[in-house]
Design an enzyme around this catalytic site. Structure first.
Site, short mmCIF file in Angstrom:
data_model
loop_
_atom_site.label_atom_id
_atom_site.label_comp_id
_atom_site.label_asym_id
_atom_site.label_seq_id
_atom_site.Cartn_x
_atom_site.Cartn_y
_atom_site.Cartn_z
N ARG A 164 1.06 -1.25 0.23
CA ARG A 164 -0.13 -0.37 -0.17
C ARG A 164 0.91 1.73 0.54
NH1 ARG A 164 -3.16 -3.82 -0.92
NH2 ARG A 164 -5.26 -4.29 0.27
N SER A 238 -10.70 -0.92 4.62
CA SER A 238 -9.77 -1.58 5.73
C SER A 238 -9.13 0.23 6.38
CB SER A 238 -7.87 -1.67 4.71
OG SER A 238 -8.76 -3.43 4.54
N GLU A 334 -3.90 3.13 6.92
CA GLU A 334 -3.89 3.27 5.68
C GLU A 334 -4.70 4.09 4.73
OE1 GLU A 334 -4.51 1.31 1.66
OE2 GLU A 334 -6.10 1.58 2.58
P1 FAD Z 1 -9.10 8.55 -3.58
O1 FAD Z 1 -9.69 8.78 -2.33
O2 FAD Z 1 -10.16 9.52 -4.63
O3 FAD Z 1 -7.24 9.45 -3.76
C1 FAD Z 1 -6.60 8.09 -2.65
C2 FAD Z 1 -5.79 9.29 -2.81
O4 FAD Z 1 -4.64 9.26 -4.00
C3 FAD Z 1 -6.14 10.48 -2.51
O5 FAD Z 1 -4.32 10.84 -1.86
C4 FAD Z 1 -5.70 11.21 -3.74
O6 FAD Z 1 -5.16 13.03 -4.00
C5 FAD Z 1 -4.73 10.63 -4.51
N1 FAD Z 1 -5.18 10.42 -6.24
C6 FAD Z 1 -6.29 9.83 -6.49
N2 FAD Z 1 -6.08 10.04 -7.97
C7 FAD Z 1 -4.84 10.51 -8.08
C8 FAD Z 1 -3.91 10.85 -9.31
N3 FAD Z 1 -4.62 11.02 -10.84
N4 FAD Z 1 -2.47 11.82 -9.77
C9 FAD Z 1 -1.90 11.52 -7.88
N5 FAD Z 1 -2.88 11.15 -7.23
C10 FAD Z 1 -4.19 10.61 -6.96
N6 FAD Z 1 -7.77 -0.96 -1.63
C11 FAD Z 1 -7.18 -2.11 -1.81
O7 FAD Z 1 -5.72 -1.97 -1.97
N7 FAD Z 1 -7.51 -3.41 -1.48
C12 FAD Z 1 -8.82 -3.69 -0.83
O8 FAD Z 1 -8.98 -4.77 -1.42
C13 FAD Z 1 -9.69 -2.04 -1.11
N8 FAD Z 1 -11.00 -2.45 -1.11
C14 FAD Z 1 -11.99 -1.54 -0.57
C15 FAD Z 1 -12.81 -1.88 -0.13
C16 FAD Z 1 -13.67 -0.94 0.07
C17 FAD Z 1 -15.38 -0.86 0.43
C18 FAD Z 1 -13.55 0.51 0.04
C19 FAD Z 1 -14.50 1.95 0.13
C20 FAD Z 1 -12.37 0.86 -0.58
C21 FAD Z 1 -11.32 0.16 -0.55
N9 FAD Z 1 -9.97 0.14 -0.91
C22 FAD Z 1 -9.18 -1.06 -0.93
C23 FAD Z 1 -9.20 1.74 -1.08
C24 FAD Z 1 -9.83 2.16 -2.44
O9 FAD Z 1 -10.45 1.45 -2.86
C25 FAD Z 1 -8.08 1.73 -3.05
O10 FAD Z 1 -7.32 2.60 -2.73
C26 FAD Z 1 -8.37 2.81 -4.07
O11 FAD Z 1 -7.32 2.89 -5.05
C27 FAD Z 1 -9.01 4.29 -4.22
O12 FAD Z 1 -8.98 5.31 -4.95
P2 FAD Z 1 -9.17 6.59 -5.80
O13 FAD Z 1 -9.87 6.90 -6.63
O14 FAD Z 1 -11.14 6.26 -4.84
O15 FAD Z 1 -8.93 7.17 -4.50
N1 EPU Z 2 -10.10 -10.63 11.18
C1 EPU Z 2 -10.55 -10.97 12.50
N2 EPU Z 2 -11.84 -10.03 12.64
C2 EPU Z 2 -11.77 -9.18 11.40
C3 EPU Z 2 -11.10 -9.21 10.53
C4 EPU Z 2 -10.35 -9.80 10.29
O1 EPU Z 2 -10.37 -11.47 13.00
O2 EPU Z 2 -12.72 -8.09 12.89
C5 EPU Z 2 -9.09 -11.76 10.38
C6 EPU Z 2 -10.10 -12.96 9.29
O3 EPU Z 2 -10.52 -14.00 9.97
C7 EPU Z 2 -8.77 -13.31 9.38
C8 EPU Z 2 -8.06 -12.42 8.32
O4 EPU Z 2 -8.71 -11.59 10.05
O5 EPU Z 2 -8.10 -14.62 9.39
C9 EPU Z 2 -7.33 -11.64 7.27
O6 EPU Z 2 -8.84 -10.91 7.11
P1 EPU Z 2 -9.57 -10.65 5.21
O7 EPU Z 2 -9.31 -11.65 4.51
O8 EPU Z 2 -10.71 -9.79 5.41
O9 EPU Z 2 -8.21 -9.76 5.30
P2 EPU Z 2 -7.80 -8.22 5.71
O10 EPU Z 2 -6.34 -8.36 5.94
O11 EPU Z 2 -9.03 -7.28 6.64
C10 EPU Z 2 -6.56 -7.40 3.51
C11 EPU Z 2 -6.15 -6.21 2.78
C12 EPU Z 2 -7.64 -6.23 2.67
C13 EPU Z 2 -8.26 -6.46 0.62
C14 EPU Z 2 -7.71 -8.36 1.87
C15 EPU Z 2 -7.75 -9.37 1.09
C16 EPU Z 2 -4.73 -4.42 4.18
C17 EPU Z 2 -4.24 -3.51 4.93
N3 EPU Z 2 -6.40 -4.95 3.89
O12 EPU Z 2 -7.70 -7.39 4.26
O13 EPU Z 2 -8.51 -4.49 1.48
O14 EPU Z 2 -9.33 -6.94 0.52
O15 EPU Z 2 -6.96 -8.07 2.89
O16 EPU Z 2 -6.75 -9.28 0.03
O17 EPU Z 2 -4.65 -5.48 3.42
C18 EPU Z 2 -8.37 -2.45 2.15
O18 EPU Z 2 -6.98 -2.27 1.42
O19 EPU Z 2 -8.99 -1.30 1.80
C19 EPU Z 2 -8.65 -3.28 1.92
C20 EPU Z 2 -10.23 -3.92 2.06
#
Ligand code: FAD
Ligand code: EPU
Length: 338
Positions: A164, A238, A334
Site C-alpha cells: 500500500r 481497511s 492506511e
Molecule cells: P481517492 O480516494 O480519490 O484518492 C486516494 C489518494 O490518491 C488521495 O491522496 C488522492 O489525492 C490521490 N490521488 C487520487 N487520484 C490521483 C491521481 N490521478 N494522481 C495523483 N494522486 C491521486 N484498496 C485496496 O488496495 N484493496 C482493497 O481490497 C480495497 N478494498 C476497498 C473496499 C472498499 C469498500 C473501499 C471503500 C475501499 C477499498 N480500498 C481497497 C481502498 C480504495 O478503493 C483504493 O485505495 C483505491 O485505489 C482508491 O481510489 P480512488 O480513486 O477512490 O482514490
Molecule cells: N479478521 C478477524 N476479525 C476481523 C477481521 C478480520 O479476526 O474483524 C481476520 C480474518 O478472520 C482473517 C484475517 O483477519 O483470518 C484477514 O482478514 P481478511 O481476509 O478479511 O483480510 P484483511 O487482512 O482484513 C486485507 C486487505 C484488504 C483486502 C483483503 C483481501 C489490508 C489493510 N487490507 O484485509 O484490502 O481486500 O486483505 O486481500 O491489507 C483495503 O486495502 O481497503 C482492503 C479492503
C-alpha cells in the site's frame, strides 16, 4: 470546465463526510488540468487531486481547490507473444477497467475485482487484494508535475512500490497528477487462487474449469459478503494497514494469544491481521454517534450517516492506542488523511 465555490464533498468521498471545499472542479483534458494548476498557483491555493474518493478521510473543510480527475480512455498500445500493454486514463473506474479486461480475456487483474476508486489511484496506493498487487501488472505511468508543469514517465522501479505504498504517497505527495497508467496483461492466464477463501468460494460456486471470469466472480462474492457497500454505509475499506513484526515478537505474542493471526513475509517478519487485533480489543461493532467499527470487519471504520471526519479520526486514534496497550503493536492508518 466549471469551477464551483463552497461545495459539499459528501458525494465525492465514499466515507460520506460532508466537508466543504472552497473551490471544486473536474478536469477531462490536460489543458483543463493545466488551467486549474495555473489558477491555484496564482491564488496560492492548496490542491487536492481526487479520484473516486474511496481512500480518503476528510478531517475538516478543504480551504483550497479540489481537482477531480475525469481523464478517460482505454487503449491497447501493443502486444507480443505473451503480453498486452493496455493504457487507461486515470479517471476510468478501476472495476470498470477490470471488467473491460475480463471481457476480452486479458488476464492479470481479475483478483483485483470490485476494488472501488479509479485507475489513477491504483499505483498511488499499490492496490492489492487476494494475492495480487498493482505492481505485479504495472508497466508505466504518465504524471503531470504540478510545479515544473511537465509530463514525466515512471517505470515500475521509479514508483517505489511497497505494501500500500509508492513514491506518490510519500515524497511526491501532492506534487504529481497521475494522468494514465499502462498495465502489462497476460494472454495466457496465470491463475492465482493461493488466497484460501478463493478456492473455497470456487468450490461453492461449482466451478469445474478455472477461468479469469470465475476468479473475478469468486472475489466479488467474497468481498460482497464481508465488506460494507459504501452506497449503503460510508467507509473507505481497511482503515489501517496490517502491521509486520519480527518473528520473535510474533512467537512471544502467540504465547499469550494462541489465536493470533499472522502470515510469514518473505523477509522473515510476520504480517499480523490487524482486524483480529482490533476485534480482540472489543471494537468490532462499536458505535458512537454515527462513527463506528464495522460489525463484520473490524479493520473497516464506518460512517452511519452524519459522522464528521474528526469523529472517525478520533475513533481511529482510540483504536490505535488500545492495540498498542494490549499487544504492544503499532498500527498505521492506511487511508489518506486530508
Ligand atoms: P481517492 O480516494 O480519490 O484518492 C486516494 C489518494 O490518491 C488521495 O491522496 C488522492 O489525492 C490521490 N490521488 C487520487 N487520484 C490521483 C491521481 N490521478 N494522481 C495523483 N494522486 C491521486 N484498496 C485496496 O488496495 N484493496 C482493497 O481490497 C480495497 N478494498 C476497498 C473496499 C472498499 C469498500 C473501499 C471503500 C475501499 C477499498 N480500498 C481497497 C481502498 C480504495 O478503493 C483504493 O485505495 C483505491 O485505489 C482508491 O481510489 P480512488 O480513486 O477512490 O482514490
Ligand atoms: N479478521 C478477524 N476479525 C476481523 C477481521 C478480520 O479476526 O474483524 C481476520 C480474518 O478472520 C482473517 C484475517 O483477519 O483470518 C484477514 O482478514 P481478511 O481476509 O478479511 O483480510 P484483511 O487482512 O482484513 C486485507 C486487505 C484488504 C483486502 C483483503 C483481501 C489490508 C489493510 N487490507 O484485509 O484490502 O481486500 O486483505 O486481500 O491489507 C483495503 O486495502 O481497503 C482492503 C479492503
Amino acid at each position: 470546465m466549471q469551477i464551483q465555490q463552497n461545495i459539499s464533498l459528501r458525494q465525492y468521498n465514499t466515507m460520506g463526510i460532508g466537508a466543504m471545499a472552497r473551490l471544486f472542479s473536474t478536469f477531462g483534458t490536460l489543458d483543463e488540468l493545466q488551467e486549474l494548476a495555473a489558477l491555484s498557483d496564482a491564488d496560492h491555493l492548496a490542491k487536492l487531486v481526487l479520484g473516486g474518493g474511496s481512500n480518503i478521510l476528510l478531517t475538516g473543510d478543504f480551504d483550497g481547490l479540489v481537482m477531480k480527475n475525469e481523464l478517460t480512455g482505454i487503449d491497447l498500445l501493443r502486444e507480443d507473444d505473451h503480453h498486452l500493454y493496455v493504457k487507461a486514463g486515470a479517471g476510468e473506474s478501476w472495476h470498470g477497467f477490470v471488467q473491460y479486461c475480463i471481457g476480452r480475456g486479458w488476464a492479470g487483474v481479475e483478483n483485483l475485482s470490485l476494488i472501488p476508486g479509479n485507475v489513477g489511484a491504483s499505483p498511488m496506493q499499490n492496490i492489492g487484494a487476494y494475492g495480487v498487487e498493482i505492481k505485479d501488472v504495472f508497466e508505466e505511468l504518465e504524471a503531470y508535475h504540478l510545479e515544473e508543469r511537465k509530463i514525466l514517465t515512471f517505470s515500475n522501479n521509479d514508483c517505489g512500490f511497497g505494501y500500500r505504498e509508492s513514491v506518490f504517497k510519500r515524497q511526491y505527495r501532492n506534487r504529481f497528477v497521475i494522468l494514465s497508467v499502462t498495465y502489462r496483461l497476460n494472454k495466457i492466464p496465470r491463475f492465482n487462487t493461493s488466497y484460501g477463501a478463493i478456492e473455497q468460494e470456487l468450490e461453492k460456486m461449482g466451478v469445474k474449469e478455472l477461468s479469469i471470469k470465475a476468479i473475478s466472480e469468486a472475489v466479488i462474492r467474497i468481498r460482497s459478503s464481508k465488506l460494507p457497500d459504501p452506497a449503503k454505509i460510508g467507509n473507505a475499506g481497511s482503515f489501517f494497514k496490517n502491521p509486520s513484526v519480527p518473528a520473535a515478537q510474533f512467537e512471544a505474542l502467540k504465547q499469550n494469544w494462541p489465536g493470533i493471526i499472522g502470515y510469514a513475509n518473505p523477509d522473515g517478519t510476520v504480517k499480523l491481521a490487524a482486524g483480529w487485533l482490533i476485534e480482540q480489543c472489543g471494537w468490532k461493532g462499536f458505535r458512537r454517534g454515527d462513527a463506528g467499527c464495522h460489525e463484520k470487519q473490524a479493520l473497516v471504520l464506518v460512517n452511519y450517516g452524519n459522522a464528521k471526519g474528526a469523529d472517525i479520526y478520533e475513533l481511529s486514534t482510540e483504536i490505535l492506542d488500545s492495540v498498542q496497550d494490549r499487544f504492544g503493536v503499532e498500527l498505521e492508518r492506511e487511508v489518506n488523511i486530508i
